[in-house]
Design a protein around this motif. Sequence first.
Motif, PDB file in Angstrom:
ATOM      1  N   ILE A  23       0.838  -1.192   0.000  1.00 20.79           N
ATOM      2  CA  ILE A  23       0.000   0.000   0.000  1.00 20.79           C
ATOM      3  C   ILE A  23       0.876   1.247   0.000  1.00 20.79           C
ATOM      4  O   ILE A  23       1.830   1.336   0.765  1.00 20.79           O
ATOM      5  CB  ILE A  23      -0.948  -0.013   1.224  1.00 20.79           C
ATOM      6  N   GLY A  24       0.567   2.185  -0.884  1.00 18.35           N
ATOM      7  CA  GLY A  24       1.294   3.456  -0.918  1.00 18.35           C
ATOM      8  C   GLY A  24       2.392   3.499  -1.969  1.00 18.35           C
ATOM      9  O   GLY A  24       2.868   4.568  -2.316  1.00 18.35           O
ATOM     10  N   GLN A  25       2.805   2.316  -2.476  1.00 17.64           N
ATOM     11  CA  GLN A  25       3.824   2.325  -3.537  1.00 17.64           C
ATOM     12  C   GLN A  25       3.207   2.892  -4.810  1.00 17.64           C
ATOM     13  O   GLN A  25       2.004   2.796  -5.013  1.00 17.64           O
ATOM     14  CB  GLN A  25       4.315   0.891  -3.803  1.00 17.64           C
ATOM     15  N   GLN A  26       4.066   3.456  -5.652  1.00 23.65           N
ATOM     16  CA  GLN A  26       3.532   4.064  -6.862  1.00 23.65           C
ATOM     17  C   GLN A  26       3.928   3.284  -8.105  1.00 23.65           C
ATOM     18  O   GLN A  26       5.070   2.874  -8.245  1.00 23.65           O
ATOM     19  CB  GLN A  26       4.011   5.505  -6.968  1.00 23.65           C
ATOM     20  N   LEU A  27       2.950   3.085  -8.972  1.00 20.85           N
ATOM     21  CA  LEU A  27       3.200   2.466 -10.271  1.00 20.85           C
ATOM     22  C   LEU A  27       2.939   3.521 -11.326  1.00 20.85           C
ATOM     23  O   LEU A  27       2.019   4.320 -11.196  1.00 20.85           O
ATOM     24  CB  LEU A  27       2.230   1.304 -10.508  1.00 20.85           C
ATOM     25  N   SER A  28       3.752   3.535 -12.358  1.00 17.96           N
ATOM     26  CA  SER A  28       3.420   4.392 -13.496  1.00 17.96           C
ATOM     27  C   SER A  28       3.808   3.634 -14.747  1.00 17.96           C
ATOM     28  O   SER A  28       4.677   2.768 -14.710  1.00 17.96           O
ATOM     29  CB  SER A  28       4.143   5.741 -13.387  1.00 17.96           C
ATOM     30  N   TRP A  29       3.108   3.917 -15.833  1.00 12.21           N
ATOM     31  CA  TRP A  29       3.392   3.170 -17.056  1.00 12.21           C
ATOM     32  C   TRP A  29       3.069   3.995 -18.286  1.00 12.21           C
ATOM     33  O   TRP A  29       2.311   4.969 -18.217  1.00 12.21           O
ATOM     34  CB  TRP A  29       2.629   1.845 -17.073  1.00 12.21           C
TER      35      TRP A  29
END
Length: 440
Positions: free
Chosen positions: A136-142
């Motif tokens: 929880i709280g980690q960031q994903l971007s793509w």
Amino acid sequence: MQQIARSVALAFDNLSRPHRVMLGSLTVLTLAVAVWRPYVYHPEASPVIKTIELEKNEIRSLLPEASEPLDQSPEAEDDTIPQDELDDKTAGEAGVHEYVVSTGDTLSSILNQYGIDMGDISQLAAVDKDLRNLKIGQQLSWTLNADGELQRLTWEMSRRETRTYDRSGTAFKLSSEMQQGEWVNNVLKGTVGSSFVSSAKDAGLTSAEISGVIKAMQWQMDFRKVKKGDQFAVLMSREMLEGKREQSRLVGVRLRSGGKDYYAIRAEDGKFYDRSGSGLAKGFMRFPTAKQFRISSNFNPRRLNPVTGRVAPHKGVDFAMPQGTPVLAVGDGEVVMAKRSGAAGYFVAIRHGRSYTTRYMHLKKLLVKPGQKVKRGDRVALSGNTGRSTGPHLHYEVWVNQQAVNPLTAKLPRTEGLTGSDRNEYLAQVREVTPQLSFN
Ligand SMILES: [Zn+2]
């Protein structure tokens, strides 16, 4: 009309504020249009206008946040921008989709809802199993390529580490970037009050750092014996990343107890030495006597006791020796027990550092008292045949972390010290660190 407006107004309770404002504005606008037409075609229909005025007030009273008239509110103006246009703007500008992991999310649940191919998602999980444990709280971007396929996924695991997965044919290539923090030295000092641990906490040390200090000093100082008024100074090197502490390393510690100074300073090898570069853990002797005697019974966790006839562990080694043979402390330590006790007869127990204890049993005469400090090779007793014993012998035990071990084979502390260039390097470090460990 009034009924409809009221039910619409009641439904506002379940909406977020911008939606309420927008829906409120739209309702008022719709009603105004509805009122305006009859007014044009039927100028005599004034009661209708009255009703509408009333409803407008009702709506406003359900929107306590809307302090300004709805149709003039700047919020209402912002809300007139269609939501999908906003979406296009943010997505179009950078071409990057961003997502913060929340409760119940998995990699496939997140990417799947954005229409990313399940095959690609499995490929990612195959490349890096850690992706199955998003937190929880980690960031994903793509980003997507021209065909709308996943081109690159970036996972910000922590402040320290970011992993990137780049498309390479049908698979993905993993690369990782570690952020390096800045190591900052801190001197933390204090005077012992109710306990060393609480005073060290007050001085700003974390629990882990305190354990490190106690461990570094274990061969010189039993921290349970530290007294009120004793002083300490600790030089801690801490890695800071984005204003937060990532990890810390003890560089040196000084403790003044009973008017005496004790130091432990870290060398390049990660171990602690005294100021002259001598090892703090003094080596143990393998045997507790000046000469080696015959072993009459070995260490055996399942031995048949010759006296009781029962199977019971033999937690030490028996050395057959004439009564009155001097029994020696195998290492530096503190006597924790010296008394007569049932089956053990007269016996002595010595604690060495934090994890070692040695015990000597069936003695004839005790030469030390509880609390007494002893050095390696000091006489602590004369051997005998007291307690549950079938003949003159010394029963000798070694305990490591509350566990009896075979005294003949156990890994015991060895005397270590720095020599040659290692020592010279260390002494230079001592000259730099020592002045920083002042109590003023
Ligand atoms: Zn024995």
